[in-house]
Design a protein around this motif. Structure first.
Motif, PDB file in Angstrom:
ATOM      1  N   TYR A  48       0.949  -1.129  -0.070  1.00 19.39           N
ATOM      2  CA  TYR A  48      -0.082   0.050  -0.080  1.00 19.39           C
ATOM      3  C   TYR A  48       0.876   1.411   0.000  1.00 19.39           C
ATOM      4  O   TYR A  48       0.337   2.269   0.023  1.00 19.39           O
ATOM      5  CB  TYR A  48      -0.994  -0.124   1.198  1.00 19.39           C
ATOM      6  N   ASP A  49       2.209   1.252  -0.342  1.00 22.06           N
ATOM      7  CA  ASP A  49       2.977   2.495  -0.109  1.00 22.06           C
ATOM      8  C   ASP A  49       2.872   3.365  -1.050  1.00 22.06           C
ATOM      9  O   ASP A  49       3.237   4.304  -0.975  1.00 22.06           O
ATOM     10  CB  ASP A  49       4.362   1.797   0.062  1.00 22.06           C
ATOM     11  N   LEU A  50       2.291   3.081  -2.370  1.00 21.23           N
ATOM     12  CA  LEU A  50       2.070   3.663  -3.585  1.00 21.23           C
ATOM     13  C   LEU A  50       0.901   4.333  -3.493  1.00 21.23           C
ATOM     14  O   LEU A  50       0.629   5.273  -4.308  1.00 21.23           O
ATOM     15  CB  LEU A  50       2.595   3.318  -4.818  1.00 21.23           C
ATOM     16  N   LEU A  51      -0.049   4.187  -2.356  1.00 16.57           N
ATOM     17  CA  LEU A  51      -1.404   4.681  -2.323  1.00 16.57           C
ATOM     18  C   LEU A  51      -1.366   6.211  -2.178  1.00 16.57           C
ATOM     19  O   LEU A  51      -0.497   6.579  -0.936  1.00 16.57           O
ATOM     20  CB  LEU A  51      -2.262   3.793  -1.649  1.00 16.57           C
ATOM     21  N   ASN A  52      -1.946   7.165  -2.811  1.00 14.18           N
ATOM     22  CA  ASN A  52      -2.079   8.457  -2.397  1.00 14.18           C
ATOM     23  C   ASN A  52      -3.272   8.720  -1.623  1.00 14.18           C
ATOM     24  O   ASN A  52      -4.464   8.810  -2.211  1.00 14.18           O
ATOM     25  CB  ASN A  52      -1.985   9.236  -3.514  1.00 14.18           C
ATOM     26  N   ILE A  53      -3.187   8.634  -0.295  1.00 11.89           N
ATOM     27  CA  ILE A  53      -4.369   8.780   0.730  1.00 11.89           C
ATOM     28  C   ILE A  53      -4.390  10.125   1.108  1.00 11.89           C
ATOM     29  O   ILE A  53      -3.265  10.573   1.732  1.00 11.89           O
ATOM     30  CB  ILE A  53      -4.404   7.722   1.478  1.00 11.89           C
ATOM     31  N   GLU A  54      -5.605  10.737   1.203  1.00  8.05           N
ATOM     32  CA  GLU A  54      -5.773  12.028   1.755  1.00  8.05           C
ATOM     33  C   GLU A  54      -6.872  11.937   2.985  1.00  8.05           C
ATOM     34  O   GLU A  54      -7.872  11.641   2.718  1.00  8.05           O
ATOM     35  CB  GLU A  54      -6.256  13.084   0.799  1.00  8.05           C
ATOM     36  N   TRP A  55      -6.033  11.735   4.173  1.00  6.44           N
ATOM     37  CA  TRP A  55      -7.000  11.246   5.435  1.00  6.44           C
ATOM     38  C   TRP A  55      -7.879  12.432   5.683  1.00  6.44           C
ATOM     39  O   TRP A  55      -7.485  13.673   6.162  1.00  6.44           O
ATOM     40  CB  TRP A  55      -6.321  10.839   6.532  1.00  6.44           C
ATOM     41  N   VAL A  56      -9.242  12.395   5.908  1.00 10.00           N
ATOM     42  CA  VAL A  56      -9.892  13.416   6.630  1.00 10.00           C
ATOM     43  C   VAL A  56     -10.635  12.910   7.790  1.00 10.00           C
ATOM     44  O   VAL A  56     -10.800  11.728   7.950  1.00 10.00           O
ATOM     45  CB  VAL A  56     -10.977  14.120   5.703  1.00 10.00           C
TER      46      VAL A  56
END
Length: 801
Positions: free
Chosen positions: A202-210
């Motif tokens: 999952y290291d390449l996932l671009n996640i914006e946490w809200v």
């Protein structure tokens, strides 16, 4: 301030609304310079009535204190040669009130259903793309132009796209939104939750946490304002994702401003209680993958994202019924959100990528653009063959002095369908297939079949017009549909030369739909004389073509709509078959050119082509009969590149048969066409089935097309299985899955149909032998050496079981 005087681009969205100064049209156009909002002010709604009804109409309006802004006599007539007047109003709502007053008294009105925005474009022959001439100023991220001159053009602008998918709880609370834009580095998942470490994979996932759902909606809004996509794509994106986003924003009392002008996303439910609705997203277009595939005439066993992606790429979703620990996928998603959110983010992004890949593979955006530019239909318009016909035909009709009839002005009558010949069943070597290229469009073009042409032809002396069927006659020089099809045919040839597949495909579908709309009671130009003049001419052409082929010494074994199947008795090679096919096509074309010239003094635009060669071919009988079947056959298609088995209408291509039936039929015919014995294969298959080795192939997958409680008198097996499943779901406190349509997987057991998720009884193998294997085997066995049948074959081997 940056200014332009001209730009060209694709119309993304169109809107009309009442204002104090008249009706306002708003078009959003994507150009190479950027997006532009085009506003047209001060327009009027218009509908038409017969001049003879004007006095009564004015009296009715006076009683209700209504008035038209302008009443103008026109030099146009109905098809019944009645003169008309136009009723103009600056207000859509007042125009509707005027119309309602008339319809309540049975006074006919004409062309009232055409939107002001659609009429504005079609009367200027603007289809899909537009040239904007005027003062064009920059406003933030987009351009703006008021009351410019609009003219037709062709699109050259590059379109930006986002694939959007949401994940939510069973209660429809938002968990995440996936967004992909064709660039792995820019793809993103906006997810509710606390930031977590992201180890491989999952290291390449671009996640914006809200923090929460409101923060997610605001982050999504910010993403749209920064990235500014032209097109939003997804799977059921309009009726699920966009609907849910709009509903959750409303729940939190916030405006979700995803529009290009920072307007709120809006979703309007249709009035037919279907659960379907319409998305309004100013300045952008929302394209649903399912609808676009159907517009594109693509067919799949199921239109689920999993099924389509597996069919196209042998790759699917990361959560499926097979790998989920829960019966209900919603519960699996909830579990992942609570325990493994990174896994859910990957699943969310994978769905976006699958949609993106399907759109790219099938060139769905390119197809939507080409369809819009050919017909003037909005990019997101589903279906709408009738609307496409109206867009193309109506402006030309007006310029010929006529208005369009209303739907239902002519009583709907049945028109004959396509020609289907009684087949000669059997197992054949070397069968040629000759196809008339675009038969119905060619008939329309050759014999000048046209709504206006019929009105004018019936006024002309019989000897000057072209005879149709059921009393129709057509003018030789006053018509529009043949000319429209001529232009489309020319464009298709140019598209072929340029290898522009989406354009070719769009033209083909539009051309072939022209007959369909004339035969549809939902079309304002419907008339059985028009449709019958096409289909019955097709019957005549197919019958005479078959007789001509047989006079040349060949055997015609089947014919269907535009295809003729010819048996070559003495053929011994592909080269010989190809030569005969080409010679036959040439002779048939020469025959029709001469015949149409002699009988009608017209050039023939009919063209038959040598299409396919089957080195082995099977035409079955009707079940329980010696008569040949129709639209059902199998053949070994042979070319210089190799061979493949083609099934038409048989079990292997039907979605309501099991995998067992499909695999059995495909293998059986492969052996037959290779002239191998099938006896041992049939016996082995029955043996394996009874031993339980083929259980995975016995599942029926069928769609529930109505609400579950709507099945009263006739309760088919899939409904019985669905009721068992939902009764068990209710008992266990799980969401009901099948109440409002859906797709169910079930098996036939000794206690009847049972859903696979709640299978309790033993499988009824005899059902599968009798209903799945026996019909397939008995279709072919009588034509094989020995003339056996399935029952005898299996019963002879009973000691083996």
């Amino acid at each position: 301030m940056q200014k332009l005087t001209q730009l060209q681009g694709l119309i993304l969205s169109r809107q009309q609304r009442d204002t104090n100064t008249g009706i306002e049209l708003i078009f959003w156009v994507k150009s190479n310079q950027g997006p532009c909002q085009v506003v047209i002010n001060g327009l009027r709604a218009v509908f038409l009535i017969k001049q003879e009804d004007l006095t009564q109409a004015q009296a009715l309006w006076a009683k209700q204190y209504l008035h038209a802004d302008e009443i103008r006599p026109l030099s146009l007539s109905t098809f019944a040669q009645q003169k008309v007047v136009a009723i103009y109003n600056l207000s859509l709502s007042v125009s509707r009130q005027l119309q309602q007053a008339l319809t309540s008294q049975g006074i006919p009105i004409f062309e009232s259903d055409i939107k002001v925005s659609d009429r504005y474009l079609m009367e200027r022959f603007i289809y899909g793309s537009v040239n904007v001439l005027g003062t064009i100023t920059r406003r933030g991220q987009h351009y703006f132009c008021q009351n410019p001159k609009l003219t037709p053009t062709k699109n050259s602008a590059q379109i930006s796209t986002v694939s959007l998918d949401i994940e939510c709880s069973p209660e429809q609370e938002l968990y995440s939104v996936g967004l992909t834009v064709g660039d792995e580095k820019q793809n993103r998942v906006i997810m509710v939750g606390n930031a977590l470490p992201q180890p491989a994979p999952y290291d390449l996932l671009n996640i914006e946490w809200v923090e929460n759902e409101v923060a997610l909606l605001i982050a999504l809004q910010n993403w749209f304002q920064v990235n500014d996509p032209d097109v939003v794509i997804g799977w059921a994106v309009g009726n699920f994702d966009m609907r849910l986003l709009a509903e959750r924003a409303k729940l939190h009392h916030i405006k979700l401003c995803l529009g290009r002008d920072h307007s709120a996303l809006q979703w309007f439910a249709h009035q037919d209680s279907s659960g379907q609705g319409t998305v309004r997203l100013n300045g952008r277009v929302v394209l649903d993958g399912i609808e676009q595939l159907k517009n594109n005439s693509r067919h799949f066993e199921s239109f689920s994202l999993e099924s389509v992606s597996q069919s196209l790429f042998s790759e699917g979703k990361l959560i499926t019924e097979e790998n989920s620990q829960f019966v209900d996928k919603g519960l699996e998603i909830k579990h992942q959100f609570e325990h493994t959110p990174l896994k859910l983010a990957a699943y969310n992004l994978q769905d976006c990528l699958l949609v993106e890949r399907i759109f790219d593979h099938a060139k769905l955006i390119e197809y939507a653009i080409q369809r819009a530019e050919l017909t003037g239909l909005a990019l997101d318009r589903r279906g709408a063959s009738v609307a496409a016909f109206t867009n193309l035909y109506l402006p030309l009709l007006h310029r010929s002095g006529y208005i369009a009839p209303n739907i239902g002005d002519i009583e709907a009558q049945h028109s004959p369908g396509g020609f289907v010949m009684d087949s000669k069943p059997g197992l054949y070597d070397w069968v040629l297939v000759l196809d008339f290229k675009s038969l119905y469009p060619s008939i329309i073009r050759t014999f000048k079949i046209d709504p206006l042409g019929m009105i004018e032809g019936l006024k002309e002396p019989i000897e000057d017009s072209i005879e149709g069927f059921r009393g129709a006659r057509f003018s030789r020089d006053k018509h529009h549909l043949p000319t429209i099809l001529d232009s489309l045919s020319l464009a298709r040839e140019e598209a072929k030369k340029a290898n522009n597949q989406p354009f070719q495909h769009a033209i083909k579908i539009i051309m072939n739909s022209m007959y369909g709309v004339l035969g549809s009671s939902g079309c304002r130009f419907h008339d059985t004389r028009l449709a019958s003049s096409i289909t019955l001419r097709g019957h005549q052409i197919m019958i005479e073509t078959g007789k001509f082929i047989e006079k040349l010494g060949f055997d015609v074994i089947y014919g269907d709509t535009d295809s003729t199947f010819v048996w070559l008795r003495d053929c011994d090679s592909l080269a010989f078959a190809d030569e005969k096919g080409k010679i036959l096509a040439t002779r048939i074309n020469e025959y029709w050119q001469q015949k149409i010239a002699d009988e009608f003094s017209l050039p023939s635009l009919l063209e038959i082509e040598y299409e396919t060669c089957f080195s082995q071919f099977f035409m079955p009988t009707l079940r329980g009969s010696d008569s040949g079947s129709k639209k059902r056959y199998a053949g070994l298609k042979t070319t210089e590149q190799g061979s493949e088995i083609i099934f038409k209408g048989l079990e292997s291509v039907r979605s309501d048969w099991t995998e067992l039936a499909r695999e059995f039929q495909e293998t059986l015919f492969e052996k037959v066409f290779k002239q191998h014995s099938v006896t041992q294969y049939i016996i082995d298959t029955v043996s394996q089935l009874k031993a339980g080795h083929l259980d995975a192939q016995l599942v029926y997958h069928k769609r529930l097309r109505r609400h579950l409680d709507a099945y009263v008198k006739n309760v088919p097996p899939q409904v019985r299985a669905a009721r068992i499943a939902d009764a068990q779901n209710r008992k266990l406190g799980r969401p009901l899955r099948y109440q409002r349509q859906g797709r169910i997987a079930y098996l036939i057991t000794h206690n009847g149909p049972e859903p696979i998720e709640y299978l309790q009884s033993s499988i009824d193998y005899q059902h599968y032998i009798d209903k799945q294997l026996k019909p397939i085997a008995d279709a072919i066995l009588p034509f094989l050496p020995g003339n056996s049948n399935f029952e005898a074959l299996v019963s002879e081997q009973m000691p083996l079981f």
